[in-house]
Design a protein around this motif. Structure first.
Motif, PDB file in Angstrom:
ATOM      1  N   LEU A 162       4.764  -1.177   0.626  1.00 16.71           N
ATOM      2  CA  LEU A 162       5.192  -1.850   1.846  1.00 16.71           C
ATOM      3  C   LEU A 162       4.389  -1.461   3.099  1.00 16.71           C
ATOM      4  N   ILE A 166       2.875  -4.075   5.828  1.00 12.30           N
ATOM      5  CA  ILE A 166       3.332  -4.070   7.218  1.00 12.30           C
ATOM      6  C   ILE A 166       2.152  -3.901   8.169  1.00 12.30           C
ATOM      7  N   SER A 167       1.216  -3.028   7.838  1.00 15.27           N
ATOM      8  CA  SER A 167       0.047  -2.811   8.697  1.00 15.27           C
ATOM      9  C   SER A 167      -0.822  -4.058   8.805  1.00 15.27           C
ATOM     10  N   ARG A 169       0.539  -7.096   8.343  1.00 14.14           N
ATOM     11  CA  ARG A 169       1.484  -8.145   8.750  1.00 14.14           C
ATOM     12  C   ARG A 169       1.366  -9.379   7.852  1.00 14.14           C
ATOM     13  N   MET A 209      12.050  -7.702   6.879  1.00 11.97           N
ATOM     14  CA  MET A 209      10.617  -8.001   6.852  1.00 11.97           C
ATOM     15  C   MET A 209      10.243  -9.278   7.589  1.00 11.97           C
ATOM     16  N   PHE A 212       7.669  -8.974  10.301  1.00 13.35           N
ATOM     17  CA  PHE A 212       6.300  -8.645   9.887  1.00 13.35           C
ATOM     18  C   PHE A 212       5.648  -9.779   9.096  1.00 13.35           C
ATOM     19  N   ILE A 214       6.419 -10.903   6.239  1.00 13.81           N
ATOM     20  CA  ILE A 214       6.357 -10.554   4.814  1.00 13.81           C
ATOM     21  C   ILE A 214       7.507 -11.268   4.115  1.00 13.81           C
TER      22      ILE A 214
END
Length: 325
Positions: A162, A166-167, A169, A209, A212, A214
């Motif tokens: 994850l 997330i980094s 996006r 999420m 982000f 995701i």
């Protein structure tokens, strides 16, 4: 004029069928193009469903990272994939040893996975373990093992992957779960509990999420069949029985589930229920008429116990394909 009137309906049906076929073909091509060049991780790729998912995503041009517990089976899958595709149009899969029930090793394996391409676009949590038996006959150790394989394993791997998503996006997480994450039936307590837990976790993760970008998807099929017996040539009754057996009694075929997973990824569906009418109805009955659902399940359980007492084990084995499988 009379002939034209007679031919109008068949021609109309033929035209509609052609339009539907073209529409489905275009949707299928778009689904495949959506995963081209994407880094796709598939756990338990050596299972029946895992192999079909690997095939579908490989032919779609994805950069596969295939995980499994047995190196020889992973190599055999690798050979099968590259032998039927054009190397100039596809990527050679990467192979990673992973036992999803071994929680202590998952974070290290996740680093291996990320080292393959530096990122993960799509994580398909496919690994699962089944158990069948009365509650009092299943040991607590086996309960824990089932929970490790079906719940703690997938969420540990997801949590390890994850931060990378997330980094960046971007990303998609797919859980191939079970209809028993929605309803519970007798002799599946440990399995249903683990699947319910997984649904709860990924439902919460989906909401978290959103910020982000995701996507989190769950695919809930009924029992995934492995029906391979072919009817004798010219045996019409056997063909009809095979169709009934596969589509009604024995749930869904791995090919159908794999194709649905691809569609789920391309359209970023949040949840999919792959079930025939009776188990699908059971989910809604459980939601809106719980007392009726409990009564039906209890009567099914009591009927089986009576038949076992009356006719012995062989008859009970014939009844081990429940409608809510």
């Amino acid at each position: 004029m009379g002939i034209l009137a007679v031919l109008a309906l068949p021609l109309l049906l033929l035209g509609i069928s052609g339009i539907i076929y073209l529409y489905q073909s275009v949707r299928w091509l778009l689904s495949k193009s959506a995963v081209q060049n994407k880094v796709v991780v598939i756990t338990d790729a050596i299972s029946g469903l895992g192999k079909e998912c690997s095939r579908v995503f490989h032919t779609g041009g994805a950069r596969l990272v295939l995980c499994g517990r047995t190196w020889e089976k992973l190599e055999a899958l690798y050979d099968a994939l590259i032998s039927v595709t054009d190397p100039s149009m596809t990527y050679a899969p990467k192979l990673i040893l992973l036992d999803i029930s071994d929680i202590n090793c998952i974070r290290d394996v996740a680093k291996e996975i990320l080292n393959c391409y530096g990122c993960v676009d799509i994580l398909i949590n496919n690994a699962s373990m089944k158990v069948k038996g009365a509650v009092q006959s299943i040991s607590l150790e086996l309960d824990k093992k089932i929970m490790d394989a079906n719940y703690f394993g997938p969420i540990t791997l997801t949590k390890a992957i994850l931060p990378n998503m997330i980094s960046r996006r971007t990303g998609q997480i797919v859980l191939i779960n079970s209809i028993q994450g929605k309803i519970g039936i007798p002799f599946r307590a440990a399995y249903a509990a683990s699947k319910h837990a997984a649904v709860g976790f990924f439902d919460c993760l989906r909401a978290e999420m959103e910020e982000f970008d995701i996507s989190v998807s769950t695919v809930n099929p009924t029992f995934i069949c492995s029906y391979h017996r072919q009817p004798a040539p010219g045996n019409w009754e056997a063909s009809i029985w095979k169709f009934f057996f596969r589509k009604v009694a024995y749930g869904v075929h791995p090919v159908d589930v794999a194709e649905e997973v691809l569609r789920t990824v391309s359209r970023k569906k949040r949840e999919v229920l792959m079930a025939n009418p009776i188990p699908r109805a059971a989910v809604y009955i459980r939601t809106f008429f719980p007392e009726l659902f409990f009564a039906i399940v209890a009567s099914e359980y009591l009927q089986r116990k009576y038949l076992l007492w009356r006719h012995g084990t062989k008859l009970l084995l014939l009844l081990q394909v429940p409608l809510l499988m």
